[in-house]
Scaffold this motif. Structure first.
Motif, short mmCIF file in Angstrom:
data_model
loop_
_atom_site.label_atom_id
_atom_site.label_comp_id
_atom_site.label_asym_id
_atom_site.label_seq_id
_atom_site.Cartn_x
_atom_site.Cartn_y
_atom_site.Cartn_z
N LEU A 154 -1.30 4.75 -6.97
CA LEU A 154 -1.82 6.05 -7.39
C LEU A 154 -2.64 5.93 -8.67
O LEU A 154 -3.68 6.58 -8.82
CB LEU A 154 -0.67 7.03 -7.59
CG LEU A 154 0.08 7.46 -6.33
CD1 LEU A 154 1.24 8.38 -6.69
CD2 LEU A 154 -0.84 8.13 -5.33
N ALA A 155 -2.18 5.09 -9.60
CA ALA A 155 -2.92 4.91 -10.85
C ALA A 155 -4.24 4.17 -10.62
O ALA A 155 -5.25 4.47 -11.26
CB ALA A 155 -2.07 4.14 -11.86
N ARG A 156 -4.22 3.21 -9.68
CA ARG A 156 -5.40 2.37 -9.47
C ARG A 156 -6.41 3.02 -8.52
O ARG A 156 -7.62 2.94 -8.74
CB ARG A 156 -4.95 1.01 -8.92
CG ARG A 156 -6.07 0.01 -8.60
CD ARG A 156 -6.87 -0.35 -9.86
NE ARG A 156 -6.04 -0.97 -10.87
CZ ARG A 156 -6.08 -2.25 -11.17
NH1 ARG A 156 -6.93 -3.03 -10.54
NH2 ARG A 156 -5.31 -2.74 -12.13
N PHE A 157 -5.92 3.65 -7.44
CA PHE A 157 -6.82 4.14 -6.39
C PHE A 157 -6.76 5.66 -6.19
O PHE A 157 -7.59 6.19 -5.44
CB PHE A 157 -6.48 3.46 -5.06
CG PHE A 157 -6.60 1.96 -5.09
CD1 PHE A 157 -7.84 1.34 -5.01
CD2 PHE A 157 -5.47 1.18 -5.21
CE1 PHE A 157 -7.95 -0.05 -5.04
CE2 PHE A 157 -5.56 -0.21 -5.24
CZ PHE A 157 -6.80 -0.82 -5.16
N SER A 158 -5.78 6.34 -6.79
CA SER A 158 -5.60 7.78 -6.60
C SER A 158 -5.55 8.14 -5.12
O SER A 158 -6.14 9.14 -4.68
CB SER A 158 -6.73 8.57 -7.29
OG SER A 158 -6.75 8.30 -8.67
N SER A 159 -4.83 7.33 -4.35
CA SER A 159 -4.78 7.52 -2.90
C SER A 159 -3.33 7.57 -2.41
O SER A 159 -2.71 6.53 -2.22
CB SER A 159 -5.54 6.39 -2.19
OG SER A 159 -5.37 6.47 -0.79
N PRO A 160 -2.79 8.78 -2.19
CA PRO A 160 -1.45 8.87 -1.61
C PRO A 160 -1.35 8.21 -0.24
O PRO A 160 -0.31 7.64 0.11
CB PRO A 160 -1.22 10.39 -1.51
CG PRO A 160 -2.14 10.97 -2.53
CD PRO A 160 -3.35 10.09 -2.53
#
Length: 405
Positions: A42-48
């Motif tokens: 989540l921190a790196r890609f903001s992708s749940p």
């Protein structure tokens, strides 16, 4: 006799203290990794979505190869198998951390590393529980299984909490490095455990022994019954893991629900650890079926009506009751499975059975996701019914079955 069977006396058995410490470190690391991986993505890609798929990749491949892992465990011995898992886990998680620090952590790189991590998992999970009955005398089996179950319960509570705190203070890459060091520390502890050889014949092929393991679990009445009953029991927990946060969110709102839900699960985990340690004093050997069946009926009542119909207080009490009886259920399950399995085949049985037992959890979560939009009470009722079915399946297991040959 009671003093001879105390936990203090149990820890005087050669090789057992370092094994318990290794199991504690590795399980704590595993629970930390599950949350840290999600936070890292989540921190790196903001992708749940990517976080979900990587979490799936950290579990599913290991479940699929568990029959092969079990056959390998019986061939090389449980000590060697656990050591392979610990070293591999430390290496692959360290690689994820290094990739994060260096900026190489693309989705493909993460996926490959996480899958490799998953593939070694069954060796450690089933290897530890294959080691225990070979280290301790038969009269202490239920006590050591209680201690082992309590370690799991404590890890379930402490792991996510430590992961969240570490990521918040140091960042996800540092948290991953700490997890890798925990696995490495577990491997060092395991070096103080005597190396026990594999009991399976090396003349048969690994594929043949894998097939034999699957056939054995399918044909042996006790193993088949436990696979069915415990899978239904896990359906209950799969439902609860979805319905509890929704229940809390409806009363406290999304912002405050996370902390309340976390407190509820922490209380449940602590109750589970206490229940497991108390189960060691129950002398479950020979009475495992009754302990499991009664515990499952209590779980059903805790899910509905206690947790469902009496507000937040009822939910808290229901979860703690369910957590408390989960300890005796798990101890009885382990003791019965170990006692009724030929030691030459225990690795395969443990690996395959533990994977089958997990099957009910995602099924329960999926059912809850579909039902809860229509009726929350219906979801709680389904959770209760699953445990009632589990109790009935447990009661149908034969009283005395000779170990499979």
């Amino acid at each position: 006799m009671e003093s001879q069977n105390s936990y203090r006396t149990l820890m005087s058995i050669p090789g057992l203290p370092p094994l318990i410490l290794a199991a504690t470190l590795s399980r704590l690391a595993a629970r930390m990794f599950g949350l840290t991986l999600v936070l890292f993505v989540l921190a790196r890609f903001s992708s749940p979505a990517l976080a979900g798929w990587l979490t799936f990749a950290a579990i599913a491949p290991g479940l699929l190869v568990s029959p092969v892992a079990g056959a390998l465990l019986d061939r090389v011995g449980p000590t060697t198998a656990v050591r392979i898992d610990l070293i591999a886990s430390a290496a692959f998680i360290a690689a994820v951390s290094i990739a994060g620090w260096a900026g190489w952590a693309s989705p493909l790189v993460l996926f490959v590393l996480v899958v490799l991590f998953s593939l070694a998992g069954p060796l450690g999970a089933s290897g530890t529980r294959t080691l225990l009955p070979r280290l301790v005398p038969a009269h202490a089996l239920d006590r050591v299984n209680a201690l082992d179950t309590a370690v799991y319960a404590i890890s379930d509570v402490a792991g996510p909490a430590l992961a969240g705190l570490t990521v918040a203070l140091l960042g996800p890459e540092a948290a991953l490095s700490i997890i890798a060091f925990a696995y490495a520390g577990a491997a060092v502890c395991l070096s103080y455990v005597q190396r026990l050889p594999g009991l399976a014949s090396r003349h048969a092929s690994l594929l043949r022994q894998t097939i034999e393991g699957i056939e054995m679990v399918a044909r042996q009445p006790t193993l088949r019954g436990l696979a069915v009953s415990y899978s239904f029991y896990q359906v209950t927990w799969g439902v609860l893991v979805v319905v509890v946060p929704v229940f809390v969110a409806e009363r406290y709102g999304v912002t405050e629900s996370s902390s309340v839900t976390g407190a509820l699960w922490a209380a449940m985990g602590i109750a589970g650890g206490i229940g497991a340690l108390l189960a060691g004093h129950l002398r479950t050997t020979g009475r495992e079926r009754h302990v499991m069946a009664v515990g499952m009926v209590v779980t059903a009542l805790a899910a509905w009506p206690v947790a469902a119909e009496f507000g937040l207080g009822g939910l808290a009490i229901g979860l703690m009751i369910a957590g408390m009886v989960s300890g005796p259920i798990d101890v009885a399950l382990l003791t019965l499975r170990q006692r009724r399995t030929d030691p030459h085949q225990l690795g395969r049985v443990m690996s395959i059975s533990m994977s089958l037992n997990l099957a009910g959890f995602p099924l329960g979560s999926a059912i809850a996701g579909m039902v809860i939009t229509q009726s929350m009470s219906a979801a709680f009722i389904i959770a209760g019914c699953a445990s009632i079915i589990a109790a009935a399946a447990t009661a149908s297991i034969p009283r005395d079955v000779a170990p499979a040959k």
